[in-house]
Design an enzyme around this catalytic site. Sequence first.
Site, mmCIF file in Angstrom:
data_model
loop_
_atom_site.group_PDB
_atom_site.id
_atom_site.type_symbol
_atom_site.label_atom_id
_atom_site.label_comp_id
_atom_site.label_asym_id
_atom_site.label_seq_id
_atom_site.Cartn_x
_atom_site.Cartn_y
_atom_site.Cartn_z
ATOM 1 N N ASP A 172 -7.815 -4.160 -0.568
ATOM 2 C CA ASP A 172 -8.542 -4.519 -1.809
ATOM 3 C C ASP A 172 -8.411 -5.840 -2.280
ATOM 4 O O ASP A 172 -9.227 -6.268 -2.800
ATOM 5 C CB ASP A 172 -7.539 -3.472 -3.010
ATOM 6 N N HIS B 117 0.717 -1.212 0.162
ATOM 7 C CA HIS B 117 0.024 0.047 -0.099
ATOM 8 C C HIS B 117 0.815 1.159 0.312
ATOM 9 O O HIS B 117 2.048 1.176 0.537
ATOM 10 C CB HIS B 117 -0.944 -0.052 1.172
#
Length: 435
Positions: free
Chosen positions: A369, A311
């Site tokens: 995600d 991330h």
Amino acid sequence: MINKTKPAGTANIEIDGKTHELPVLSGTLGPNVVDVKKLYGDAGVFTLDPGFTSTASCESQITFINGEEGVLLHRGYPIDQLAEQSGYLEVCYLLLNGELPTGTQFKSFAREITQHTLLHTQMDRFFEGFRRDSHPMAMLTGTVGAMSAFYPSSMDSADPEERRLASIRLLAKMPTLAARVYKYSIGQPFVNPRNDLSYAENFLRMCFSVPAEDYKISQTLAKAMDRFFILHADHEQNASTSTVRLAGSSGAHPYAAVAAGVACLWGPSHGGANEACLNMLHEIGSVDRIPEFIARAKDKEDPFRLMGFGHRVYKNYDPRAKVMQETAHEVLNELGIKDTPILKVAMELEKIALEDEYFVEKKLYPNVDFYSGIILDAMGFPTEMFTVLFALARTVGWVSQLNEMIEDPTQRIGRPRQIYTGAPLRDFKPVSERG
């Protein structure tokens, strides 16, 4: 908003042999900041920070992230506690108002949201102008912006009651809009909301019920949907939130500012990440092909990269991912579909990423995600709808941030600077004199 930054010293910077003293400010948590707003006036120079990786654009009291430690707080409350012990509408109240509601406050807030879920009947005509194969995010961007035509009084951002009412309307109507986007794309009739259902239950019913039979709501799926909304409610000054703030700084209609956020979220590097992740799982196809793709991910010369791992902000395990991981297994157990090839690929990739030295060293942990894409796919949402659901959940964050910006006395219209590297001053020549 009452500004709460505190003086924390000064920083000296030398430019052309002259020393300039800049204030250093501290917040409640996180690193101190150097206040550079007077630098141009004092020294005649700008600062350059593409992507704003080291620049704070505002003071905020809504969300705090410590990427190194894997911490995400909403108004001081850890995201895992909110996801496990609270509900989405309670988190909405928290983000908007700064404190968790009392029982009476929550009942009033939830009732007001419920009473604003219906859309004006003329809104449905907007969908008839879209092609049936239009991307859902194109339809959502257009229809959210179009709502500003129905609520012109919301343009008065100086009125606290108008801001409050606009916030309620956006939260209430976004699930109805998102469900209509889905129904239109698959050619089914629109389903209106019901006042006896929860926020998540209502949304699932508007998406998946049909006139021919009653829709049975799974509490496991409703809980998973609610958690998805909580985990995507706000994420500090990300690209779409910054877009909403920038658009709103001009005094634009709040629905238009949120539509700008929807448009920004559409990008695959932002809200489209879970869609890209599921597409990657389909590309891999089967467990026996995983070593090939792992090798490609490790090859610096290969453009392929694993989606759903690592991330931009978190250099540790994404705090939202653990809750989403548990939710994914609950949903898969409920639906009895743990043995599909794609899910087998996902589970094996998860195992490799948590054990392989390359991923551990680079801290490429599975992120929110990765798991959310699996959950939404299992529920029956097509991949092109994933970002629409993200936008639905993030609406409360956008609205909260927009309201905070409007109430901040230090905020002005956004106007980033640049370093110009184009042609220097030159005189115009008629076309007949050009070589």
